[in-house]
Scaffold this motif. Structure first.
Motif, PDB file in Angstrom:
ATOM      1  N   THR A  41       0.851  -1.177   0.000  1.00  0.00           N
ATOM      2  CA  THR A  41       0.000   0.000   0.000  1.00  0.00           C
ATOM      3  C   THR A  41       0.893   1.236   0.000  1.00  0.00           C
ATOM      4  O   THR A  41       2.012   1.195   0.496  1.00  0.00           O
ATOM      5  CB  THR A  41      -0.952   0.034   1.218  1.00  0.00           C
ATOM      6  N   SER A  42       0.376   2.310  -0.559  1.00  0.00           N
ATOM      7  CA  SER A  42       1.139   3.567  -0.555  1.00  0.00           C
ATOM      8  C   SER A  42       0.784   4.419   0.667  1.00  0.00           C
ATOM      9  O   SER A  42       1.289   5.520   0.815  1.00  0.00           O
ATOM     10  CB  SER A  42       0.882   4.349  -1.847  1.00  0.00           C
ATOM     11  N   THR A  43      -0.088   3.898   1.538  1.00  0.00           N
ATOM     12  CA  THR A  43      -0.488   4.611   2.753  1.00  0.00           C
ATOM     13  C   THR A  43       0.209   3.976   3.958  1.00  0.00           C
ATOM     14  O   THR A  43      -0.209   2.914   4.417  1.00  0.00           O
ATOM     15  CB  THR A  43      -2.018   4.548   2.950  1.00  0.00           C
ATOM     16  N   GLY A  69      -7.196   4.481   2.115  1.00  0.00           N
ATOM     17  CA  GLY A  69      -6.232   4.077   1.104  1.00  0.00           C
ATOM     18  C   GLY A  69      -6.605   2.747   0.499  1.00  0.00           C
ATOM     19  O   GLY A  69      -7.658   2.179   0.776  1.00  0.00           O
ATOM     20  N   VAL A  70      -5.709   2.248  -0.336  1.00  0.00           N
ATOM     21  CA  VAL A  70      -5.923   0.980  -1.034  1.00  0.00           C
ATOM     22  C   VAL A  70      -4.726   0.075  -0.779  1.00  0.00           C
ATOM     23  O   VAL A  70      -3.585   0.530  -0.795  1.00  0.00           O
ATOM     24  CB  VAL A  70      -6.086   1.222  -2.554  1.00  0.00           C
ATOM     25  N   ALA A  71      -5.008  -1.183  -0.543  1.00  0.00           N
ATOM     26  CA  ALA A  71      -3.956  -2.192  -0.413  1.00  0.00           C
ATOM     27  C   ALA A  71      -4.190  -3.254  -1.478  1.00  0.00           C
ATOM     28  O   ALA A  71      -5.299  -3.769  -1.617  1.00  0.00           O
ATOM     29  CB  ALA A  71      -3.978  -2.822   0.968  1.00  0.00           C
ATOM     30  N   GLU A  99      -8.139  -6.644  -3.723  1.00  0.00           N
ATOM     31  CA  GLU A  99      -7.900  -5.253  -3.333  1.00  0.00           C
ATOM     32  C   GLU A  99      -8.728  -4.939  -2.097  1.00  0.00           C
ATOM     33  O   GLU A  99      -9.888  -5.336  -2.005  1.00  0.00           O
ATOM     34  CB  GLU A  99      -8.329  -4.348  -4.485  1.00  0.00           C
ATOM     35  N   ARG A 101     -10.073  -1.676  -0.118  1.00  0.00           N
ATOM     36  CA  ARG A 101     -10.248  -0.227  -0.120  1.00  0.00           C
ATOM     37  C   ARG A 101     -10.733   0.194   1.257  1.00  0.00           C
ATOM     38  O   ARG A 101     -11.759  -0.288   1.740  1.00  0.00           O
ATOM     39  CB  ARG A 101     -11.272   0.207  -1.168  1.00  0.00           C
TER      40      ARG A 101
END
Length: 113
Positions: A41-43, A69-71, A99, A101
């Motif tokens: 994830t980018s979070t 965020g999204v993983a 995914e 969300r």
């Protein structure tokens, strides 16, 4: 062999549980299975408890309150073939991508009369 959902949407208010997320093929999977989840994830710090799938196929996770965020996740499984050597990665080729969300919930910072 198993199937799994491809999209899970949650909010960041409480721990999340989804029974039946991963379903084993009853004709091909008679041994107990251990699932593993790898995610990116980018979070940073999106999860208090990252996505995990138990032997009965239940997905559990706990998103951090107020975060969104999204993983992108990859789910694999391994049969315990009863040899005493631990799980054997026979389901590795059957990895499933899904995914998660996470929708943020606003934090209440003040109340005015």
């Amino acid at each position: 062999s198993f199937t799994a959902a491809t999209l899970v949407e949650v909010d960041s208010t409480a721990p999340f549980s989804m029974p039946g997320f991963a379903v084993l093929d009853p004709l091909r999977s008679v041994q107990p299975v251990t699932f593993d989840v790898v995610f990116s994830t980018s979070t940073p710090d999106l999860f208090l408890s990252p996505p995990a799938v138990s032997a009965d196929g239940t997905l559990r996770l706990h998103a951090r309150y107020g975060y969104g965020g999204v993983a992108l996740c990859s789910l694999g499984g391994a049969h315990d073939e009863g040899r005493g050597n631990g799980p054997v990665r026979t389901l590795q080729k059957d990895r499933r991508v899904f995914e998660v969300r996470v929708w943020p919930q606003p934090a209440l910072t003040s109340v005015r009369p």
